[in-house]
Design a protein around this motif. Structure first.
Motif, PDB file in Angstrom:
ATOM      1  N   ALA A  46      42.245  46.656  43.117  1.00 52.19           N
ATOM      2  CA  ALA A  46      43.605  46.711  43.660  1.00 52.19           C
ATOM      3  C   ALA A  46      44.600  46.103  42.672  1.00 52.19           C
ATOM      4  O   ALA A  46      45.689  46.643  42.462  1.00 52.19           O
ATOM      5  N   ALA A  47      44.242  45.002  42.046  1.00 48.78           N
ATOM      6  CA  ALA A  47      45.120  44.382  41.051  1.00 48.78           C
ATOM      7  C   ALA A  47      45.207  45.246  39.801  1.00 48.78           C
ATOM      8  O   ALA A  47      46.273  45.389  39.196  1.00 48.78           O
ATOM      9  N   ARG A  48      44.101  45.844  39.428  1.00 50.22           N
ATOM     10  CA  ARG A  48      44.071  46.680  38.224  1.00 50.22           C
ATOM     11  C   ARG A  48      44.869  47.969  38.419  1.00 50.22           C
ATOM     12  O   ARG A  48      45.472  48.472  37.476  1.00 50.22           O
ATOM     13  N   LYS A  49      44.890  48.480  39.654  1.00 45.53           N
ATOM     14  CA  LYS A  49      45.631  49.709  39.957  1.00 45.53           C
ATOM     15  C   LYS A  49      47.123  49.522  39.690  1.00 45.53           C
ATOM     16  O   LYS A  49      47.787  50.402  39.130  1.00 45.53           O
ATOM     17  N   VAL A  50      47.659  48.380  40.061  1.00 45.97           N
ATOM     18  CA  VAL A  50      49.077  48.094  39.844  1.00 45.97           C
ATOM     19  C   VAL A  50      49.371  48.030  38.351  1.00 45.97           C
ATOM     20  O   VAL A  50      50.371  48.579  37.872  1.00 45.97           O
ATOM     21  N   MET A  51      48.487  47.404  37.596  1.00 46.33           N
ATOM     22  CA  MET A  51      48.713  47.290  36.156  1.00 46.33           C
ATOM     23  C   MET A  51      48.550  48.644  35.466  1.00 46.33           C
ATOM     24  O   MET A  51      49.241  48.931  34.493  1.00 46.33           O
ATOM     25  N   ARG A  52      47.650  49.483  35.941  1.00 48.33           N
ATOM     26  CA  ARG A  52      47.435  50.784  35.332  1.00 48.33           C
ATOM     27  C   ARG A  52      48.602  51.730  35.572  1.00 48.33           C
ATOM     28  O   ARG A  52      48.848  52.646  34.794  1.00 48.33           O
ATOM     29  N   GLN A  53      49.331  51.526  36.664  1.00 47.88           N
ATOM     30  CA  GLN A  53      50.472  52.382  36.974  1.00 47.88           C
ATOM     31  C   GLN A  53      51.702  52.015  36.149  1.00 47.88           C
ATOM     32  O   GLN A  53      52.759  52.591  36.336  1.00 47.88           O
ATOM     33  N   GLY A  54      51.576  51.068  35.287  1.00 47.21           N
ATOM     34  CA  GLY A  54      52.681  50.708  34.415  1.00 47.21           C
ATOM     35  C   GLY A  54      53.491  49.537  34.917  1.00 47.21           C
ATOM     36  O   GLY A  54      54.496  49.177  34.314  1.00 47.21           O
ATOM     37  N   GLY A  55      53.075  48.926  35.999  1.00 46.51           N
ATOM     38  CA  GLY A  55      53.797  47.756  36.501  1.00 46.51           C
ATOM     39  C   GLY A  55      53.561  46.556  35.608  1.00 46.51           C
ATOM     40  O   GLY A  55      52.614  46.498  34.828  1.00 46.51           O
ATOM     41  N   THR A  56      54.456  45.619  35.708  1.00 45.88           N
ATOM     42  CA  THR A  56      54.304  44.417  34.892  1.00 45.88           C
ATOM     43  C   THR A  56      53.204  43.539  35.471  1.00 45.88           C
ATOM     44  O   THR A  56      52.935  43.553  36.671  1.00 45.88           O
ATOM     45  N   THR A  57      52.582  42.794  34.600  1.00 48.40           N
ATOM     46  CA  THR A  57      51.546  41.867  35.045  1.00 48.40           C
ATOM     47  C   THR A  57      52.235  40.626  35.594  1.00 48.40           C
ATOM     48  O   THR A  57      52.820  39.844  34.850  1.00 48.40           O
ATOM     49  N   SER A  58      52.161  40.473  36.898  1.00 48.88           N
ATOM     50  CA  SER A  58      52.819  39.331  37.536  1.00 48.88           C
ATOM     51  C   SER A  58      51.807  38.224  37.800  1.00 48.88           C
ATOM     52  O   SER A  58      50.599  38.398  37.618  1.00 48.88           O
ATOM     53  N   MET A  59      52.304  37.095  38.233  1.00 52.08           N
ATOM     54  CA  MET A  59      51.422  35.984  38.593  1.00 52.08           C
ATOM     55  C   MET A  59      50.546  36.353  39.789  1.00 52.08           C
ATOM     56  O   MET A  59      49.429  35.860  39.913  1.00 52.08           O
ATOM     57  N   GLY A  60      51.042  37.240  40.651  1.00 52.46           N
ATOM     58  CA  GLY A  60      50.245  37.692  41.796  1.00 52.46           C
ATOM     59  C   GLY A  60      49.017  38.468  41.341  1.00 52.46           C
ATOM     60  O   GLY A  60      47.923  38.290  41.890  1.00 52.46           O
ATOM     61  N   ASN A  61      49.189  39.320  40.324  1.00 50.10           N
ATOM     62  CA  ASN A  61      48.046  40.069  39.795  1.00 50.10           C
ATOM     63  C   ASN A  61      47.030  39.137  39.141  1.00 50.10           C
ATOM     64  O   ASN A  61      45.821  39.315  39.304  1.00 50.10           O
ATOM     65  N   VAL A  62      47.528  38.183  38.409  1.00 48.41           N
ATOM     66  CA  VAL A  62      46.642  37.219  37.764  1.00 48.41           C
ATOM     67  C   VAL A  62      45.892  36.413  38.821  1.00 48.41           C
ATOM     68  O   VAL A  62      44.686  36.156  38.694  1.00 48.41           O
ATOM     69  N   ALA A  63      46.584  36.030  39.881  1.00 44.04           N
ATOM     70  CA  ALA A  63      45.942  35.289  40.961  1.00 44.04           C
ATOM     71  C   ALA A  63      44.882  36.139  41.653  1.00 44.04           C
ATOM     72  O   ALA A  63      43.809  35.640  42.017  1.00 44.04           O
ATOM     73  N   GLN A  64      45.152  37.434  41.841  1.00 44.01           N
ATOM     74  CA  GLN A  64      44.164  38.322  42.456  1.00 44.01           C
ATOM     75  C   GLN A  64      42.911  38.431  41.598  1.00 44.01           C
ATOM     76  O   GLN A  64      41.790  38.388  42.118  1.00 44.01           O
ATOM     77  N   ILE A  65      43.087  38.562  40.303  1.00 51.17           N
ATOM     78  CA  ILE A  65      41.940  38.682  39.412  1.00 51.17           C
ATOM     79  C   ILE A  65      41.151  37.368  39.369  1.00 51.17           C
ATOM     80  O   ILE A  65      39.916  37.370  39.372  1.00 51.17           O
ATOM     81  N   ALA A  66      41.836  36.240  39.366  1.00 51.13           N
ATOM     82  CA  ALA A  66      41.154  34.948  39.390  1.00 51.13           C
ATOM     83  C   ALA A  66      40.405  34.754  40.706  1.00 51.13           C
ATOM     84  O   ALA A  66      39.277  34.239  40.723  1.00 51.13           O
ATOM     85  N   PHE A  67      41.009  35.185  41.816  1.00 53.89           N
ATOM     86  CA  PHE A  67      40.352  35.095  43.111  1.00 53.89           C
ATOM     87  C   PHE A  67      39.117  35.989  43.146  1.00 53.89           C
ATOM     88  O   PHE A  67      38.068  35.605  43.675  1.00 53.89           O
ATOM     89  N   ALA A  68      39.221  37.182  42.564  1.00 54.76           N
ATOM     90  CA  ALA A  68      38.067  38.090  42.510  1.00 54.76           C
ATOM     91  C   ALA A  68      36.939  37.470  41.686  1.00 54.76           C
ATOM     92  O   ALA A  68      35.765  37.579  42.058  1.00 54.76           O
ATOM     93  N   ALA A  69      37.270  36.812  40.601  1.00 56.43           N
ATOM     94  CA  ALA A  69      36.247  36.164  39.777  1.00 56.43           C
ATOM     95  C   ALA A  69      35.560  35.027  40.532  1.00 56.43           C
ATOM     96  O   ALA A  69      34.343  34.858  40.442  1.00 56.43           O
ATOM     97  N   SER A  70      36.339  34.267  41.303  1.00 58.67           N
ATOM     98  CA  SER A  70      35.730  33.172  42.061  1.00 58.67           C
ATOM     99  C   SER A  70      34.843  33.702  43.186  1.00 58.67           C
ATOM    100  O   SER A  70      33.787  33.135  43.463  1.00 58.67           O
TER     101      SER A  70
END
Length: 90
Positions: A46-70
């Motif tokens: 879900a976080a990667r989909k937003v980045m692939r569509q050309g959206g900017t990488t926000s702190m929310g996306n980074v938080a989602q990826i960090a949460f997924a890793a945890s």
């Protein structure tokens, strides 16, 4: 080896503590750990989909990826059960 004294009962199997009975089951650990590994996949995609569509990488996306890793790390810990293996069985 030592021989037991006459009249004493041989040591029987030790039952696991009530809290450890659930985690001693291999299929239970695979099922719950597998769910904890599939959840992060959904969150990461879900976080990667937003980045692939050309959206900017926000702190929310980074938080989602960090949460997924945890969550993925938690799933691996549940499956491998490092605490249960470190205790000596008597």
């Amino acid at each position: 080896t030592s021989t037991p004294e006459p009249g004493s009962a041989p040591p029987g199997p030790v039952s696991p503590a009530a809290g450890q009975m659930f985690w001693s089951c291999w299929s239970c650990r695979i099922l719950s750990g597998g769910g904890l590994l599939l959840g992060p996949l959904y969150v990461f995609l879900a976080a990667r989909k937003v980045m692939r569509q050309g959206g900017t990488t926000s702190m929310g996306n980074v938080a989602q990826i960090a949460f997924a890793a945890s969550l993925a790390a938690w799933g691996i810990v549940v499956i491998t059960d490092p605490v249960g293996k470190s205790h000596r069985k008597t």
